[in-house]
Design a protein around this motif. Structure first.
Motif, PDB file in Angstrom:
ATOM      1  N   UNK A  33       0.824  -1.211   0.000  1.00 31.47           N
ATOM      2  CA  UNK A  33       0.000   0.000   0.000  1.00 31.47           C
ATOM      3  C   UNK A  33       0.859   1.262   0.000  1.00 31.47           C
ATOM      4  N   UNK A  34       1.883   1.272   0.854  1.00 27.94           N
ATOM      5  CA  UNK A  34       2.774   2.441   0.922  1.00 27.94           C
ATOM      6  C   UNK A  34       3.481   2.676  -0.409  1.00 27.94           C
ATOM      7  N   UNK A  35       3.994   1.597  -0.981  1.00 27.43           N
ATOM      8  CA  UNK A  35       4.714   1.728  -2.245  1.00 27.43           C
ATOM      9  C   UNK A  35       3.768   2.225  -3.337  1.00 27.43           C
ATOM     10  N   UNK A  36       2.547   1.690  -3.360  1.00 25.83           N
ATOM     11  CA  UNK A  36       1.562   2.126  -4.347  1.00 25.83           C
ATOM     12  C   UNK A  36       1.207   3.593  -4.180  1.00 25.83           C
ATOM     13  N   UNK A  37       1.028   4.016  -2.929  1.00 27.95           N
ATOM     14  CA  UNK A  37       0.720   5.419  -2.664  1.00 27.95           C
ATOM     15  C   UNK A  37       1.893   6.305  -3.081  1.00 27.95           C
ATOM     16  N   UNK A  38       3.096   5.843  -2.810  1.00 27.58           N
ATOM     17  CA  UNK A  38       4.281   6.595  -3.213  1.00 27.58           C
ATOM     18  C   UNK A  38       4.395   6.722  -4.722  1.00 27.58           C
ATOM     19  N   UNK A  39       4.039   5.641  -5.416  1.00 31.10           N
ATOM     20  CA  UNK A  39       4.058   5.677  -6.883  1.00 31.10           C
ATOM     21  C   UNK A  39       3.034   6.671  -7.413  1.00 31.10           C
ATOM     22  N   UNK A  40       1.849   6.659  -6.821  1.00 26.74           N
ATOM     23  CA  UNK A  40       0.784   7.564  -7.278  1.00 26.74           C
ATOM     24  C   UNK A  40       1.118   9.030  -7.038  1.00 26.74           C
ATOM     25  N   UNK A  41       1.730   9.297  -5.893  1.00 22.66           N
ATOM     26  CA  UNK A  41       2.010  10.690  -5.527  1.00 22.66           C
ATOM     27  C   UNK A  41       3.398  11.151  -5.950  1.00 22.66           C
ATOM     28  N   UNK A  42       4.226  10.214  -6.399  1.00 25.80           N
ATOM     29  CA  UNK A  42       5.592  10.568  -6.776  1.00 25.80           C
ATOM     30  C   UNK A  42       6.490  10.794  -5.576  1.00 25.80           C
ATOM     31  N   UNK A  43       6.103  10.253  -4.425  1.00 26.17           N
ATOM     32  CA  UNK A  43       6.851  10.409  -3.180  1.00 26.17           C
ATOM     33  C   UNK A  43       7.867   9.274  -3.053  1.00 26.17           C
ATOM     34  N   UNK A  85      10.256   8.832  -0.930  1.00 25.37           N
ATOM     35  CA  UNK A  85      10.463   8.367   0.446  1.00 25.37           C
ATOM     36  C   UNK A  85       9.413   7.319   0.817  1.00 25.37           C
ATOM     37  N   UNK A  86       8.168   7.570   0.454  1.00 26.55           N
ATOM     38  CA  UNK A  86       7.086   6.626   0.735  1.00 26.55           C
ATOM     39  C   UNK A  86       7.285   5.332  -0.047  1.00 26.55           C
ATOM     40  N   UNK A  87       7.763   5.445  -1.281  1.00 31.69           N
ATOM     41  CA  UNK A  87       8.070   4.259  -2.083  1.00 31.69           C
ATOM     42  C   UNK A  87       9.134   3.411  -1.395  1.00 31.69           C
ATOM     43  N   UNK A  88      10.181   4.065  -0.922  1.00 31.86           N
ATOM     44  CA  UNK A  88      11.277   3.355  -0.251  1.00 31.86           C
ATOM     45  C   UNK A  88      10.806   2.695   1.038  1.00 31.86           C
ATOM     46  N   UNK A  89       9.990   3.406   1.807  1.00 35.29           N
ATOM     47  CA  UNK A  89       9.451   2.829   3.037  1.00 35.29           C
ATOM     48  C   UNK A  89       8.601   1.599   2.716  1.00 35.29           C
ATOM     49  N   UNK A  90       7.812   1.698   1.662  1.00 33.78           N
ATOM     50  CA  UNK A  90       6.982   0.571   1.259  1.00 33.78           C
ATOM     51  C   UNK A  90       7.808  -0.634   0.862  1.00 33.78           C
ATOM     52  N   UNK A  91       8.871  -0.403   0.106  1.00 35.79           N
ATOM     53  CA  UNK A  91       9.753  -1.501  -0.300  1.00 35.79           C
ATOM     54  C   UNK A  91      10.417  -2.143   0.909  1.00 35.79           C
ATOM     55  N   UNK A  92      10.820  -1.318   1.873  1.00 35.47           N
ATOM     56  CA  UNK A  92      11.457  -1.834   3.082  1.00 35.47           C
ATOM     57  C   UNK A  92      10.454  -2.655   3.901  1.00 35.47           C
ATOM     58  N   UNK A  93       9.227  -2.161   4.022  1.00 34.64           N
ATOM     59  CA  UNK A  93       8.198  -2.900   4.757  1.00 34.64           C
ATOM     60  C   UNK A  93       7.903  -4.240   4.093  1.00 34.64           C
ATOM     61  N   UNK A  94       7.839  -4.227   2.754  1.00 31.79           N
ATOM     62  CA  UNK A  94       7.582  -5.469   2.023  1.00 31.79           C
ATOM     63  C   UNK A  94       8.697  -6.483   2.271  1.00 31.79           C
ATOM     64  N   UNK A  95       9.934  -6.029   2.205  1.00 31.98           N
ATOM     65  CA  UNK A  95      11.074  -6.933   2.415  1.00 31.98           C
ATOM     66  C   UNK A  95      11.056  -7.497   3.830  1.00 31.98           C
TER      67      UNK A  95
END
Length: 60
Positions: free
Chosen positions: A17-27, A29-39
């Motif tokens: 969800x975080x990574x998707x939100x980061x992709x949508x907003x171009x954020x 930092x949020x993309x990176x947090x999402x990837x870290x949470x997924x891992x």
């Protein structure tokens, strides 16, 4: 199924969800947090799977 597998799955879902939100907003930092949470979730889920296999709780 043990708590590690459940928590790991939830962390992975949260990361998706975080990574998707980061992709949508171009954020980025949020993309990176999402990837870290997924891992982290994948690792925790794998640990839970190993624990289940060792204790025999993962088999119906």
């Amino acid at each position: 199924m043990n708590d590690d597998r459940t928590e790991g799955s939830m962390k992975k879902m949260k990361g998706d969800l975080k990574e998707g939100a980061g992709n949508l907003t171009g954020d980025s930092k949020l993309q990176s947090e999402g990837k870290a949470d997924k891992a982290e979730g994948k690792i925790q889920n794998a640990i839970g799977g190993i624990k289940d296999a060792l204790t025999g709780k993962g088999n119906p």
